[in-house]
Design a protein around this motif. Structure first.
Motif, mmCIF file in Angstrom:
data_model
loop_
_atom_site.group_PDB
_atom_site.id
_atom_site.type_symbol
_atom_site.label_atom_id
_atom_site.label_comp_id
_atom_site.label_asym_id
_atom_site.label_seq_id
_atom_site.Cartn_x
_atom_site.Cartn_y
_atom_site.Cartn_z
ATOM 1 N N THR A 30 0.831 -1.208 0.000
ATOM 2 C CA THR A 30 0.000 0.000 0.000
ATOM 3 C C THR A 30 0.863 1.255 0.000
ATOM 4 O O THR A 30 0.556 2.231 -0.701
ATOM 5 C CB THR A 30 -0.957 -0.001 1.202
ATOM 6 N N ALA A 31 1.957 1.249 0.760
ATOM 7 C CA ALA A 31 2.856 2.400 0.763
ATOM 8 C C ALA A 31 3.429 2.647 -0.627
ATOM 9 O O ALA A 31 3.561 3.801 -1.064
ATOM 10 C CB ALA A 31 3.978 2.192 1.773
ATOM 11 N N ALA A 32 3.777 1.574 -1.344
ATOM 12 C CA ALA A 32 4.326 1.722 -2.687
ATOM 13 C C ALA A 32 3.278 2.281 -3.649
ATOM 14 O O ALA A 32 3.582 3.129 -4.497
ATOM 15 C CB ALA A 32 4.850 0.380 -3.197
ATOM 16 N N LEU A 33 2.031 1.819 -3.529
ATOM 17 C CA LEU A 33 0.969 2.339 -4.390
ATOM 18 C C LEU A 33 0.713 3.818 -4.109
ATOM 19 O O LEU A 33 0.558 4.624 -5.037
ATOM 20 C CB LEU A 33 -0.315 1.536 -4.182
ATOM 21 N N GLU A 34 0.683 4.180 -2.847
ATOM 22 C CA GLU A 34 0.464 5.586 -2.496
ATOM 23 C C GLU A 34 1.639 6.451 -2.938
ATOM 24 O O GLU A 34 1.455 7.582 -3.412
ATOM 25 C CB GLU A 34 0.211 5.714 -1.004
ATOM 26 N N ALA A 35 2.851 5.922 -2.802
ATOM 27 C CA ALA A 35 4.034 6.670 -3.244
ATOM 28 C C ALA A 35 3.998 6.886 -4.754
ATOM 29 O O ALA A 35 4.336 7.974 -5.245
ATOM 30 C CB ALA A 35 5.307 5.936 -2.840
ATOM 31 N N ALA A 36 3.604 5.864 -5.509
ATOM 32 C CA ALA A 36 3.523 5.998 -6.968
ATOM 33 C C ALA A 36 2.512 7.066 -7.351
ATOM 34 O O ALA A 36 2.775 7.915 -8.219
ATOM 35 C CB ALA A 36 3.164 4.659 -7.595
ATOM 36 N N ALA A 37 1.342 7.035 -6.729
ATOM 37 C CA ALA A 37 0.304 8.012 -7.047
ATOM 38 C C ALA A 37 0.766 9.424 -6.740
ATOM 39 O O ALA A 37 0.610 10.357 -7.548
ATOM 40 C CB ALA A 37 -0.969 7.683 -6.267
ATOM 41 N N ASP A 122 3.825 -7.060 -0.413
ATOM 42 C CA ASP A 122 2.710 -7.393 0.470
ATOM 43 C C ASP A 122 2.594 -6.351 1.568
ATOM 44 O O ASP A 122 3.552 -5.639 1.883
ATOM 45 C CB ASP A 122 2.928 -8.775 1.115
ATOM 46 N N ASP A 123 1.411 -6.298 2.174
ATOM 47 C CA ASP A 123 1.211 -5.479 3.361
ATOM 48 C C ASP A 123 1.369 -6.365 4.591
ATOM 49 O O ASP A 123 0.753 -7.441 4.666
ATOM 50 C CB ASP A 123 -0.192 -4.860 3.359
ATOM 51 N N PRO A 124 2.162 -5.936 5.565
ATOM 52 C CA PRO A 124 2.314 -6.743 6.778
ATOM 53 C C PRO A 124 1.022 -6.863 7.576
ATOM 54 O O PRO A 124 0.831 -7.820 8.317
ATOM 55 C CB PRO A 124 3.392 -5.994 7.569
ATOM 56 N N ALA A 125 0.132 -5.882 7.412
ATOM 57 C CA ALA A 125 -1.178 -5.905 8.061
ATOM 58 C C ALA A 125 -2.144 -5.147 7.174
ATOM 59 O O ALA A 125 -1.733 -4.335 6.339
ATOM 60 C CB ALA A 125 -1.106 -5.261 9.453
ATOM 61 N N ALA A 126 -3.427 -5.412 7.349
ATOM 62 C CA ALA A 126 -4.425 -4.712 6.550
ATOM 63 C C ALA A 126 -4.363 -3.217 6.847
ATOM 64 O O ALA A 126 -4.305 -2.811 8.007
ATOM 65 C CB ALA A 126 -5.816 -5.243 6.869
ATOM 66 N N PRO A 127 -4.341 -2.380 5.819
ATOM 67 C CA PRO A 127 -4.283 -0.929 6.068
ATOM 68 C C PRO A 127 -5.551 -0.450 6.757
ATOM 69 O O PRO A 127 -6.639 -1.001 6.532
ATOM 70 C CB PRO A 127 -4.146 -0.335 4.668
ATOM 71 N N PRO A 128 -5.452 0.578 7.609
ATOM 72 C CA PRO A 128 -6.636 1.084 8.309
ATOM 73 C C PRO A 128 -7.576 1.810 7.356
ATOM 74 O O PRO A 128 -7.210 2.138 6.218
ATOM 75 C CB PRO A 128 -6.039 2.043 9.331
#
Length: 226
Positions: A30-37, A122-128
């Motif tokens: 998720t961090a990578a997707l947000e960083a790309a956007a 992968d995400d280590p945990a589901a994002p909030p």
């Protein structure tokens, strides 16, 4: 771009994105997707893209199919890529660099040698749940995308949302640092999102998924209000 211009008839350019992935410390998906956007938004807002040295290639890119390709780099590869013109964004352990558009078949050698495959994150945990009022890029819950493909789709969603805003809306978003969240929509919420009038990414189908597939919806409070 002229309304009568055939996007397929003009020379095709691609926007290169490179994600920094070290073997022992990969970023969360998720961090990578947000960083790309956010990196795509930062590139679009950069004065070099608007009226500087990148403006001509940005126009050539947007006149054709607005393609984005994500490649991965580590170690010396990342250092060589970072030496090329572009913008880099770091976000929650993810680092993405966006470069000026290049002809589809004429990548700089230090980018052309980078791998497209292998961006499995992968995400280590589901994002909030996203914070109230935060722009959200909602992903189609029915599609399974590699991280690289998903990063490109997040970039598309961010770009379509950016284009929908007026000048003042763009300035406010840029001044805030382009805050946003990337999340997968609930299956029962997805149909309403795609028919809400919000920006929808429909993939051209070059890789992984069928042409015309709806992949991302850009959900921004002021677009709903409008």
């Amino acid at each position: 771009m002229s309304a009568t211009l055939d996007r397929d008839a003009v020379p095709q350019f691609v926007l290169p994105l490179v994600v920094h992935i070290e073997r022992d410390a990969p970023p969360a998906r998720t961090a990578a997707l947000e960083a790309a956007a956010r990196a795509v938004l930062m590139f679009l807002a950069d004065e070099r893209s608007v009226e500087g040295e990148w403006a001509d290639c940005v126009t050539a890119w947007t006149d054709g199919r607005i393609r984005k390709v994500v490649r991965r780099a580590r170690g010396a590869e990342w250092r060589r890529a970072s030496a090329l013109d572009g913008v880099t964004l770091e976000h929650e352990g993810a680092e993405v660099r966006v470069f000026p558009p290049v002809p589809l078949d004429a990548w700089p050698k230090d980018l052309a040698r980078l791998q497209v495959s292998g961006t499995d994150l992968d995400d280590p945990a589901a994002p909030p749940a996203p914070e109230p009022g935060l722009p959200v890029l909602w992903f189609n819950p029915e599609l399974e995308l590699t991280a690289g493909k998903a990063m490109a789709q997040a970039g598309h969603g961010a770009q379509l949302t950016w284009l929908r805003l007026d000048d003042e809306g763009r300035k406010r978003w840029a001044a805030d640092g382009f805050p946003l969240a990337v999340r997968t929509a609930a299956p029962d919420a997805w149909p309403a999102l795609t028919t809400s009038g919000l920006p929808v990414v429909r993939d051209a189908g070059f890789t992984e998924i069928a042409p015309g597939s709806c992949t991302v919806v850009g959900d921004m409070p002021e677009l709903r209000a409008g």
